[in-house]
Scaffold this active site. Structure first.
Site, PDB file in Angstrom:
ATOM      1  N   ARG A  38      -1.845  -6.186   5.879  1.00  0.00           N
ATOM      2  CA  ARG A  38      -2.463  -4.912   6.214  1.00  0.00           C
ATOM      3  C   ARG A  38      -3.681  -4.633   5.347  1.00  0.00           C
ATOM      4  O   ARG A  38      -3.764  -5.103   4.223  1.00  0.00           O
ATOM      5  CB  ARG A  38      -1.464  -3.763   6.086  1.00  0.00           C
ATOM      6  CG  ARG A  38      -0.807  -3.640   4.729  1.00  0.00           C
ATOM      7  CD  ARG A  38       0.552  -2.952   4.900  1.00  0.00           C
ATOM      8  NE  ARG A  38       1.256  -2.725   3.656  1.00  0.00           N
ATOM      9  CZ  ARG A  38       2.055  -3.629   3.061  1.00  0.00           C
ATOM     10  NH1 ARG A  38       2.202  -4.838   3.593  1.00  0.00           N
ATOM     11  NH2 ARG A  38       2.683  -3.333   1.957  1.00  0.00           N
ATOM     12  N   LYS A  44       2.169  -0.898  -4.588  1.00  0.00           N
ATOM     13  CA  LYS A  44       3.176   0.153  -4.675  1.00  0.00           C
ATOM     14  C   LYS A  44       4.546  -0.460  -4.930  1.00  0.00           C
ATOM     15  O   LYS A  44       4.891  -1.462  -4.322  1.00  0.00           O
ATOM     16  CB  LYS A  44       3.247   0.807  -3.289  1.00  0.00           C
ATOM     17  CG  LYS A  44       2.994   2.270  -3.250  1.00  0.00           C
ATOM     18  CD  LYS A  44       3.006   2.720  -1.807  1.00  0.00           C
ATOM     19  CE  LYS A  44       1.779   3.548  -1.520  1.00  0.00           C
ATOM     20  NZ  LYS A  44       0.518   2.851  -1.576  1.00  0.00           N
TER      21      LYS A  44
END
Ligand code: SF4
Length: 353
Positions: free
Chosen positions: A96, A317
């Site tokens: 992504r 993350k």
């Protein structure tokens, strides 16, 4: 007296609207000279000027503490630049990318993680957007494109539709995700034309709403979200854990429940990033974990976000707990565990026979 339906962009506007005392003008002007300022009419109307700790005001009205940057804070706290192969693209994870078509927002959150880059009035030029789309086209591993910024929903529907259509035409891109605050801070922008622009032919569009307090989900905001969901666009939420604003189990629980009632699945609770001048908003990680335990203990599974930290420096993350499973003995295949239930009691879990 409040200005009617206009975004407040200068300290004098905030003073005229009764959101800042006139004697604080110089202090607020110093902050506004450093970081972008905008408070939409919808947000201004939500603020209680009599409450010095109003959770809406604290998110959007500048404070002198923003000029106190601590040594651990950084201009690019989540490391966008280290993963930007072309202007407007951040390619941090294999499948992504972020596509940032604009660097402006309808409001400027005082704790913004991109506060050094948003609000400069810049958007990608036509040539830069073409290069960014070419990058996505030539990287077959990109399955999902996240429109972020800035807030992509400040774009006119026609412009947004061009970008969405260009992405939808790329065979390997299957999901388009839009990160926005618009449905809560300027809900009238969620028009039928904008909703149509977001629907990518043959691809899935998700909208992720940034919202930090249940009071932001006004009747108009809920109606704006309903227009998206009714059009078949699933919605998720992301919230930032903010000291004195939502770092309380009741406040956080009410936010998560309200979101689910609006058909918005709570997705992320972000630990505050190390953006400059935002120390007064950050909590401890252990406090965030305690809050997550409290949510687990009292709310439906639908209402549980994942508590995450963007590792400083651009390492991505990570979920930061709390953990409910403790390894208490044995090796791979014979491990024994202790698992904690929603009341905090622990239970043994046997090894595989
Ligand atoms: S909406 Fe997002 S990008 Fe814009 S100021 Fe707020 S946190 Fe920053």
């Amino acid at each position: 007296m409040r200005a009617a339906r206009q975004t407040l962009r200068r300290p004098d506007d905030l003073i005229a609207a009764g959101l800042v005392a006139a004697e604080r003008r110089a202090a607020i002007e110093a902050v506004a000279a450093r970081y972008a300022l905008a408070v939409t009419a919808d947000v201004a109307e939500l603020i209680d000027p009599a409450d010095s700790q109003d959770p809406i005001a604290r998110q959007f009205v500048p404070e002198p503490a923003e000029l106190d940057a601590s040594p651990q804070e950084m201009t690019d706290p989540i490391g966008d630049d280290a993963h930007s192969p072309v202007e407007g693209i951040v390619h941090r994870y294999p499948d992504r990318v972020l596509l940032k078509p604009v660097h402006v927002c309808a409001v400027y959150c005082r704790f913004c993680f991109r506060r050094e880059t948003v609000g400069q009035g810049r958007a990608l030029s036509r040539a830069q957007l073409t290069a960014a789309l070419d990058y996505i086209r030539t990287h077959g591993e990109i399955w999902e494109v996240i429109l972020s910024g800035g807030d992509p929903l400040v774009l006119a529907p026609r412009r947004l539709a061009q970008i969405v259509e260009a992405l939808a035409a790329i065979e390997h891109v299957k999901v388009i995700r839009v990160h926005t605050r618009i449905p809560v801070v300027e809900p009238a922008r969620i028009t039928p034309a904008l909703v149509r622009a977001l629907r990518a032919r043959g691809k899935a569009t998700y909208v992720v709403l940034h919202v930090n307090h249940a009071r932001e989900l006004t009747a108009n905001a809920r109606a704006a979200c309903a227009r998206l969901v009714d059009a078949g666009i699933p919605m998720l939420s992301q919230s930032v854990l903010l000291r004195g604003i939502n770092d309380d189990a009741t406040v956080l629980g009410e936010l998560m429940r309200t979101l689910v009632e609006c058909r918005i699945k709570p997705y992320y609770l972000h630990h505050g990033d190390l953006a400059p001048g935002t120390a007064h908003f950050r909590t401890g990680i252990e406090q965030g974990q305690d809050l997550m335990r409290a949510l687990r203990g009292r709310l439906s599974g639908l209402c549980q976000p994942t508590y995450v930290l963007d590792i400083p420096g651009g390492h991505g993350k990570s979920p930061i707990g709390p953990g409910y499973l403790t390894h208490i003995g044995g090796g791979h295949g014979t491990a024994r565990y202790q698992v904690e239930d929603f009341n905090g009691r622990t239970h043994a879990y046997p090894p595989r026979p």
